[in-house]
Write a protein that holds these residues in place. Structure first.
Motif, PDB file in Angstrom:
ATOM      1  N   PHE A   1      11.450   4.603  -7.703  1.00 41.64           N
ATOM      2  CA  PHE A   1      10.200   4.671  -6.956  1.00 41.64           C
ATOM      3  C   PHE A   1       9.261   5.693  -7.571  1.00 41.64           C
ATOM      4  O   PHE A   1       9.674   6.792  -7.969  1.00 41.64           O
ATOM      5  CB  PHE A   1      10.505   5.047  -5.507  1.00 41.64           C
ATOM      6  CG  PHE A   1       9.288   5.340  -4.684  1.00 41.64           C
ATOM      7  CD1 PHE A   1       8.935   6.646  -4.375  1.00 41.64           C
ATOM      8  CD2 PHE A   1       8.489   4.308  -4.212  1.00 41.64           C
ATOM      9  CE1 PHE A   1       7.827   6.928  -3.618  1.00 41.64           C
ATOM     10  CE2 PHE A   1       7.366   4.577  -3.455  1.00 41.64           C
ATOM     11  CZ  PHE A   1       7.038   5.897  -3.158  1.00 41.64           C
ATOM     12  N   VAL A   2       7.979   5.329  -7.625  1.00 37.78           N
ATOM     13  CA  VAL A   2       6.959   6.245  -8.126  1.00 37.78           C
ATOM     14  C   VAL A   2       5.955   6.591  -7.024  1.00 37.78           C
ATOM     15  O   VAL A   2       5.740   7.761  -6.713  1.00 37.78           O
ATOM     16  CB  VAL A   2       6.219   5.646  -9.332  1.00 37.78           C
ATOM     17  CG1 VAL A   2       5.096   6.575  -9.788  1.00 37.78           C
ATOM     18  CG2 VAL A   2       7.191   5.378 -10.482  1.00 37.78           C
ATOM     19  N   ALA A   3       5.321   5.553  -6.452  1.00 30.11           N
ATOM     20  CA  ALA A   3       4.293   5.794  -5.445  1.00 30.11           C
ATOM     21  C   ALA A   3       4.101   4.538  -4.613  1.00 30.11           C
ATOM     22  O   ALA A   3       4.387   3.432  -5.075  1.00 30.11           O
ATOM     23  CB  ALA A   3       2.978   6.191  -6.104  1.00 30.11           C
ATOM     24  N   ALA A   4       3.590   4.729  -3.402  1.00 32.58           N
ATOM     25  CA  ALA A   4       3.371   3.584  -2.524  1.00 32.58           C
ATOM     26  C   ALA A   4       2.202   3.832  -1.592  1.00 32.58           C
ATOM     27  O   ALA A   4       1.842   4.987  -1.300  1.00 32.58           O
ATOM     28  CB  ALA A   4       4.626   3.274  -1.712  1.00 32.58           C
ATOM     29  N   ILE A   5       1.651   2.731  -1.113  1.00 33.13           N
ATOM     30  CA  ILE A   5       0.569   2.765  -0.151  1.00 33.13           C
ATOM     31  C   ILE A   5       0.728   1.535   0.727  1.00 33.13           C
ATOM     32  O   ILE A   5       1.260   0.520   0.286  1.00 33.13           O
ATOM     33  CB  ILE A   5      -0.802   2.776  -0.869  1.00 33.13           C
ATOM     34  CG1 ILE A   5      -1.940   3.092   0.088  1.00 33.13           C
ATOM     35  CG2 ILE A   5      -1.044   1.466  -1.602  1.00 33.13           C
ATOM     36  CD1 ILE A   5      -3.256   3.367  -0.648  1.00 33.13           C
ATOM     37  N   ARG A   6       0.317   1.650   1.962  1.00 31.54           N
ATOM     38  CA  ARG A   6       0.331   0.473   2.826  1.00 31.54           C
ATOM     39  C   ARG A   6      -1.103  -0.029   2.977  1.00 31.54           C
ATOM     40  O   ARG A   6      -2.009   0.744   3.275  1.00 31.54           O
ATOM     41  CB  ARG A   6       0.956   0.811   4.186  1.00 31.54           C
ATOM     42  CG  ARG A   6       2.450   1.062   4.077  1.00 31.54           C
ATOM     43  CD  ARG A   6       3.117   1.146   5.436  1.00 31.54           C
ATOM     44  NE  ARG A   6       2.672   2.292   6.199  1.00 31.54           N
ATOM     45  CZ  ARG A   6       3.090   2.575   7.428  1.00 31.54           C
ATOM     46  NH1 ARG A   6       3.966   1.782   8.025  1.00 31.54           N
ATOM     47  NH2 ARG A   6       2.647   3.643   8.060  1.00 31.54           N
ATOM     48  N   TRP A   7      -1.276  -1.309   2.741  1.00 32.16           N
ATOM     49  CA  TRP A   7      -2.609  -1.892   2.728  1.00 32.16           C
ATOM     50  C   TRP A   7      -3.301  -1.666   4.069  1.00 32.16           C
ATOM     51  O   TRP A   7      -2.732  -1.912   5.116  1.00 32.16           O
ATOM     52  CB  TRP A   7      -2.518  -3.384   2.414  1.00 32.16           C
ATOM     53  CG  TRP A   7      -3.788  -3.925   1.860  1.00 32.16           C
ATOM     54  CD1 TRP A   7      -4.743  -4.648   2.495  1.00 32.16           C
ATOM     55  CD2 TRP A   7      -4.253  -3.737   0.525  1.00 32.16           C
ATOM     56  NE1 TRP A   7      -5.769  -4.926   1.645  1.00 32.16           N
ATOM     57  CE2 TRP A   7      -5.508  -4.388   0.435  1.00 32.16           C
ATOM     58  CE3 TRP A   7      -3.745  -3.087  -0.601  1.00 32.16           C
ATOM     59  CZ2 TRP A   7      -6.248  -4.405  -0.747  1.00 32.16           C
ATOM     60  CZ3 TRP A   7      -4.477  -3.111  -1.769  1.00 32.16           C
ATOM     61  CH2 TRP A   7      -5.708  -3.765  -1.838  1.00 32.16           C
TER      62      TRP A   7
ATOM     63  N   ILE B   1      -2.081   7.170  -6.234  1.00 35.10           N
ATOM     64  CA  ILE B   1      -2.154   5.732  -5.971  1.00 35.10           C
ATOM     65  C   ILE B   1      -3.358   5.478  -5.073  1.00 35.10           C
ATOM     66  O   ILE B   1      -3.635   6.245  -4.137  1.00 35.10           O
ATOM     67  CB  ILE B   1      -0.851   5.209  -5.327  1.00 35.10           C
ATOM     68  CG1 ILE B   1      -0.873   3.685  -5.211  1.00 35.10           C
ATOM     69  CG2 ILE B   1      -0.590   5.865  -3.969  1.00 35.10           C
ATOM     70  CD1 ILE B   1       0.472   3.087  -4.814  1.00 35.10           C
ATOM     71  N   SER B   2      -4.086   4.421  -5.384  1.00 36.38           N
ATOM     72  CA  SER B   2      -5.268   4.082  -4.593  1.00 36.38           C
ATOM     73  C   SER B   2      -5.444   2.574  -4.591  1.00 36.38           C
ATOM     74  O   SER B   2      -4.745   1.857  -5.306  1.00 36.38           O
ATOM     75  CB  SER B   2      -6.508   4.772  -5.169  1.00 36.38           C
ATOM     76  OG  SER B   2      -6.763   4.327  -6.488  1.00 36.38           O
TER      77      SER B   2
END
Length: 126
Positions: free
Chosen positions: A46-52, A69-70
């Motif tokens: 895992f590196v990075a995550a975002i929830r839409w 992350i963007s």
């Protein structure tokens, strides 16, 4: 959903790169979008995550403070801005998306994601 990753390349230590992941198909609030990376002999990490549709972002400890992350809603694209790169960041980077809404505790798990991009190679020279 199809994911198209791009932006990898060769960079010197201390440099920056921006990865892009353009998605086709529907997106929805709460869908997980993430970046993972893989180096030979190691599991995909895992590196990075975002929830839409949500503002919070999540990072691996090894990249926190260096990577961002963007997302661009209009372009249905997720970005990974990578700064202060070091040789340990050398890997194939994969973007991923979940089929359903994703809970926080599952954001860092490979098994939480159903769709994967083709991978883009990042090489950091010392």
């Amino acid at each position: 959903v199809q994911l198209q990753a791009s932006g990898g390349g060769l960079v010197q230590a201390g440099g920056s790169l921006r990865l892009s992941c353009e998605a086709s198909g529907r997106t929805f609030r709460g869908q997980g979008k993430a970046w993972f990376r893989h180096t030979p002999g190691k599991e995909r990490g895992f590196v990075a995550a975002i929830r839409w549709g949500m503002d919070n972002t999540y990072y691996a400890d090894s990249v926190k403070g260096r990577f961002v992350i963007s997302r661009d809603n209009a372009k249905n694209t997720v970005y990974l801005q990578m700064n202060k790169l070091n040789p340990e960041d050398t890997a194939v980077y994969y973007c991923a998306a979940s089929r359903a809404g994703i809970i926080l505790s599952a954001l860092r798990e490979v098994r939480s994601y159903d769709y994967w991009g083709q991978g883009t190679l990042v090489t950091v020279s010392s």
